[in-house]
Design a protein around this motif. Structure first.
Motif, PDB file in Angstrom:
ATOM      1  N   GLU A  68       0.881  -1.168   0.000  1.00  0.00           N
ATOM      2  CA  GLU A  68       0.000   0.000   0.000  1.00  0.00           C
ATOM      3  C   GLU A  68       0.917   1.216   0.000  1.00  0.00           C
ATOM      4  O   GLU A  68       1.410   1.655   1.037  1.00  0.00           O
ATOM      5  CB  GLU A  68      -0.885  -0.035   1.253  1.00  0.00           C
ATOM      6  N   GLU A  69       1.141   1.736  -1.211  1.00  0.00           N
ATOM      7  CA  GLU A  69       2.186   2.738  -1.417  1.00  0.00           C
ATOM      8  C   GLU A  69       1.973   4.022  -0.620  1.00  0.00           C
ATOM      9  O   GLU A  69       2.917   4.636  -0.138  1.00  0.00           O
ATOM     10  CB  GLU A  69       2.264   3.078  -2.909  1.00  0.00           C
ATOM     11  N   ASP A  70       0.697   4.443  -0.479  1.00  0.00           N
ATOM     12  CA  ASP A  70       0.430   5.745   0.142  1.00  0.00           C
ATOM     13  C   ASP A  70       0.273   5.675   1.660  1.00  0.00           C
ATOM     14  O   ASP A  70       0.006   6.692   2.290  1.00  0.00           O
ATOM     15  CB  ASP A  70      -0.863   6.345  -0.442  1.00  0.00           C
ATOM     16  N   ALA A  71       0.385   4.483   2.252  1.00  0.00           N
ATOM     17  CA  ALA A  71       0.139   4.365   3.696  1.00  0.00           C
ATOM     18  C   ALA A  71       1.217   5.098   4.484  1.00  0.00           C
ATOM     19  O   ALA A  71       2.359   5.215   4.036  1.00  0.00           O
ATOM     20  CB  ALA A  71       0.111   2.897   4.108  1.00  0.00           C
ATOM     21  N   GLY A  72       0.862   5.576   5.659  1.00  0.00           N
ATOM     22  CA  GLY A  72       1.840   6.267   6.495  1.00  0.00           C
ATOM     23  C   GLY A  72       1.576   5.986   7.958  1.00  0.00           C
ATOM     24  O   GLY A  72       0.874   5.041   8.292  1.00  0.00           O
ATOM     25  N   TYR A  73       2.146   6.802   8.804  1.00  0.00           N
ATOM     26  CA  TYR A  73       1.948   6.634  10.240  1.00  0.00           C
ATOM     27  C   TYR A  73       2.070   8.000  10.893  1.00  0.00           C
ATOM     28  O   TYR A  73       2.572   8.950  10.284  1.00  0.00           O
ATOM     29  CB  TYR A  73       2.970   5.649  10.835  1.00  0.00           C
ATOM     30  N   VAL A  74       1.589   8.111  12.135  1.00  0.00           N
ATOM     31  CA  VAL A  74       1.640   9.386  12.852  1.00  0.00           C
ATOM     32  C   VAL A  74       3.040   9.523  13.436  1.00  0.00           C
ATOM     33  O   VAL A  74       3.448   8.732  14.285  1.00  0.00           O
ATOM     34  CB  VAL A  74       0.569   9.426  13.964  1.00  0.00           C
ATOM     35  N   VAL A  75       3.800  10.510  12.936  1.00  0.00           N
ATOM     36  CA  VAL A  75       5.205  10.636  13.339  1.00  0.00           C
ATOM     37  C   VAL A  75       5.317  10.943  14.831  1.00  0.00           C
ATOM     38  O   VAL A  75       6.150  10.382  15.528  1.00  0.00           O
ATOM     39  CB  VAL A  75       5.905  11.732  12.505  1.00  0.00           C
ATOM     40  N   SER A  76       4.442  11.840  15.336  1.00  0.00           N
ATOM     41  CA  SER A  76       4.523  12.181  16.756  1.00  0.00           C
ATOM     42  C   SER A  76       3.142  12.072  17.403  1.00  0.00           C
ATOM     43  O   SER A  76       2.355  13.018  17.366  1.00  0.00           O
ATOM     44  CB  SER A  76       5.067  13.598  16.941  1.00  0.00           C
ATOM     45  N   PRO A  77       2.838  10.901  17.998  1.00  0.00           N
ATOM     46  CA  PRO A  77       1.530  10.761  18.657  1.00  0.00           C
ATOM     47  C   PRO A  77       1.344  11.787  19.773  1.00  0.00           C
ATOM     48  O   PRO A  77       0.225  12.231  20.028  1.00  0.00           O
ATOM     49  CB  PRO A  77       1.558   9.339  19.229  1.00  0.00           C
ATOM     50  N   GLY A  78       2.455  12.199  20.422  1.00  0.00           N
ATOM     51  CA  GLY A  78       2.354  13.187  21.507  1.00  0.00           C
ATOM     52  C   GLY A  78       1.825  14.513  20.988  1.00  0.00           C
ATOM     53  O   GLY A  78       0.922  15.118  21.577  1.00  0.00           O
ATOM     54  N   VAL A  79       2.381  14.975  19.859  1.00  0.00           N
ATOM     55  CA  VAL A  79       1.929  16.245  19.277  1.00  0.00           C
ATOM     56  C   VAL A  79       0.481  16.104  18.799  1.00  0.00           C
ATOM     57  O   VAL A  79      -0.353  16.993  19.017  1.00  0.00           O
ATOM     58  CB  VAL A  79       2.855  16.667  18.108  1.00  0.00           C
ATOM     59  N   ALA A  80       0.167  14.958  18.175  1.00  0.00           N
ATOM     60  CA  ALA A  80      -1.205  14.750  17.687  1.00  0.00           C
ATOM     61  C   ALA A  80      -2.196  14.794  18.851  1.00  0.00           C
ATOM     62  O   ALA A  80      -3.271  15.401  18.754  1.00  0.00           O
ATOM     63  CB  ALA A  80      -1.299  13.408  16.962  1.00  0.00           C
ATOM     64  N   THR A  81      -1.819  14.173  19.977  1.00  0.00           N
ATOM     65  CA  THR A  81      -2.714  14.149  21.136  1.00  0.00           C
ATOM     66  C   THR A  81      -2.897  15.555  21.696  1.00  0.00           C
ATOM     67  O   THR A  81      -4.006  15.968  22.061  1.00  0.00           O
ATOM     68  CB  THR A  81      -2.135  13.207  22.217  1.00  0.00           C
ATOM     69  N   GLN A  82      -1.801  16.309  21.733  1.00  0.00           N
ATOM     70  CA  GLN A  82      -1.864  17.684  22.225  1.00  0.00           C
ATOM     71  C   GLN A  82      -2.778  18.528  21.326  1.00  0.00           C
ATOM     72  O   GLN A  82      -3.579  19.333  21.806  1.00  0.00           O
ATOM     73  CB  GLN A  82      -0.434  18.256  22.245  1.00  0.00           C
ATOM     74  N   ASN A  83      -2.678  18.313  20.014  1.00  0.00           N
ATOM     75  CA  ASN A  83      -3.542  19.052  19.083  1.00  0.00           C
ATOM     76  C   ASN A  83      -5.014  18.710  19.316  1.00  0.00           C
ATOM     77  O   ASN A  83      -5.881  19.586  19.294  1.00  0.00           O
ATOM     78  CB  ASN A  83      -3.165  18.726  17.631  1.00  0.00           C
TER      79      ASN A  83
END
Ligand SMILES: Cc1cc2nc3c(=O)[nH]c(=O)nc-3n(C[C@H](O)[C@H](O)[C@H](O)COP(=O)(O)OP(=O)(O)OC[C@H]3O[C@@H](n4cnc5c(N)ncnc54)[C@H](O)[C@@H]3O)c2cc1C
Length: 342
Positions: free
Chosen positions: A71-86
Motif C-alpha cells: 500500500e504505497e500511500d500508507a503512512g503513520y503518525v510521526v509524533s503521537p504526543g503532538v497529535a494528542t496535544q492538538n
C-alpha cells in the motif's frame, strides 16, 4: 506499507479487492516483486517463527513468502504526543474540560440514575453518562463500576526496540517502508526522521504473552529476551541491520483477549459506555472510534436500543457507512490473526 501475511489466500485477495474498491492504492506483490522493489529485504519465509533459543533460529528455511500486500500511500503518525496535544486543544476550543493528574477512584451509580464519579482527591463529578476509555486500566475501571462484559480485556506488556537504519541518507526521500511482517513475527518502520528502525512484535505463537495483572506495576525498561526476539527476527528480514546498543521502551496494550478488536458499545448499566480493548493498534482509528461513541450515546439517549439496531456509522472521508456491530460487546469473536494486526 508492506504487509507480509503468513499465507496468501482468498481472504488476502478479498481484502485487496475491497481496498481497491474504496480507492486505496493497494496491490499484491509476489516474492520476486518484493525482492525487486525492496532489494534490501530478504523474501524468505520464516513462518512459523522460532524461539530465539532454537539452535536452528538462523537456519534458512528454503521457502519464500507467498507474497505481500503493498500500500504505497500508507503512512503513520510521526509524533503521537503532538497529535494528542492538538486534539486536546481542539477539544478545549469546543468546550471539553480536562482534569489532568486526577485519578478516578470510584464510579458510583445511585438508584435514582446518573453517576457520581469520585476522584482520589475527594472531588466528585456528577454526570448522566460515563465512558470508560481507560486503556490498559479498562478492566479495572469496569470493576469499579460493577460492569461485566462477555468479552475480556487484559493488559499485555510489549517492548519496542530501536536500531540504526543502515540505509539512512541525509536529505534522501527514499524511505524504508512500514512493514507488517506476520510471516516473520515482527513489524518495523522508520523512526527518528529515518535514522533508526523501530521494531515491535506481531505476537508469534512461540513467544509466551506477558499479561500484566496490575497495570500500575510493570517493568518499563527493555529486556535482553525481547531485544533478541525482535532484533534477531528483524535481522533475518533486513540483513543489513546491525545489533548496536539496547534502545527502546516497554508499555502496555489493552487487549480484547478473544479477538484483538476494540469493544465500543453501551453496557448493561444504563449510561455507562466502553471504548476499550484497542489491542495495540487504535491510535490511528481514534477519531473514528470517537465518532462512534458519540453516535452510540446520542442513539441510546434518544431511546434507540443499539443492541437491536446497531449504529450504521457514516465515514465522511470515504463516503461509506459501516455496520458497527462487529465492535459490540455481544459479538461472536471476529475472525482475526489474534495479533496487533487485528
Ligand atoms: C508499544 C505500543 C505501540 C503502539 N503502536 C501503535 C501504532 O503503531 N499504531 C496505533 O494505531 N496504535 C499503537 N498503539 C496503541 C495505541 O497507543 C492505543 O490504542 C491508544 O493509546 C489507545 O488510546 P486510549 O485513549 O483508548 O487509551 P490510552 O492512550 O491508554 O489512555 C488511557 C488514559 O486513561 C487514563 N486512566 C486510566 N485509569 C484512570 C483512572 N482510574 N483515573 C483517571 N485516568 C485514568 C490513563 O492515565 C491514560 O491517560 C501502541 C501501543 C503501545 C503500548
Amino acid at each position: 506499507m508492506l504487509f507480509i501475511p503468513r499465507h496468501v489466500g482468498d481472504e488476502t485477495h478479498a481484502t485487496v479487492a475491497e481496498m481497491q474498491r474504496l480507492g486505496i492504492s493497494a496491490r499484491l506483490l509476489s516474492a520476486e516483486e518484493v525482492a525487486q522493489r525492496f532489494p534490501f529485504l530478504d523474501p524468505a519465509s520464516n513462518h512459523p517463527a522460532k524461539p530465539v533459543a532454537d539452535p536452528e533460529f538462523f537456519e534458512p528455511t528454503g521457502r519464500r513468502i507467498e507474497g505481500a500486500v503493498f500500500e504505497e500511500d500508507a503512512g503513520y503518525v510521526v509524533s503521537p504526543g503532538v497529535a494528542t496535544q492538538n486534539l486536546r486543544r481542539a477539544g478545549e476550543r469546543d468546550g471539553v474540560r480536562f482534569l489532568l493528574n486526577t485519578e478516578v477512584a470510584a464510579v458510583d451509580h445511585p438508584a435514582g440514575g446518573g453517576f457520581a464519579t469520585r476522584m482520589t482527591d475527594g472531588t466528585v463529578d456528577e454526570s448522566d453518562v460515563v465512558i470508560n476509555v481507560a486503556g490498559p486500566h479498562s478492566a479495572h475501571v469496569n470493576r469499579m463500576a460493577g460492569v461485566e462484559l462477555p468479552l475480556q480485556t487484559r493488559a499485555l506488556r510489549r517492548e519496542v526496540h530501536l536500531l540504526t537504519n543502515p540505509r539512512f541518507e541525509e536529505g534522501s526521500t527514499d524511505s524504508l517502508p512500514i512493514v507488517g511482517d506476520l510471516d516473520g513475527g515482527i513489524y518495523f518502520r522508520p523512526e527518528s526522521g529515518g535514522r533508526d528502525v523501530l521494531v515491535g512484535s506481531t505476537e508469534p505463537a512461540c513467544d509466551e504473552p506477558e499479561w500484566i495483572d496490575d497495570p500500575d506495576d510493570f517493568d518499563h525498561g527493555v529486556t535482553e529476551l525481547y531485544r533478541e526476539r525482535q532484533c534477531w527476527r528483524l535481522m533475518k528480514r533486513f540483513p543489513e541491520v546491525g545489533y548496536g546498543p539496547a534502545r527502546g521502551l516497554a508499555a502496555l496494550y489493552d487487549v480484547t483477549v478473544q479477538d484483538w478488536y476494540p469493544i465500543v458499545d453501551r453496557t448493561d448499566l444504563p449510561g455507562y459506555y466502553v471504548c476499550i480493548g484497542t489491542s495495540g493498534s487504535s491510535f490511528k482509528t481514534a477519531p473514528v472510534l470517537g465518532r462512534l461513541v458519540a453516535a452510540l450515546v446520542e442513539a441510546q439517549s434518544s431511546g434507540r436500543d443499539t443492541d437491536a439496531q446497531p449504529v450504521q456509522l457514516e465515514l465522511p472521508h470515504v463516503g461509506e457507512s459501516v455496520d458497527t456491530s462487529f465492535l459490540s460487546r455481544l459479538r461472536k469473536p471476529n475472525t482475526s490473526t489474534g495479533t496487533v494486526i487485528g
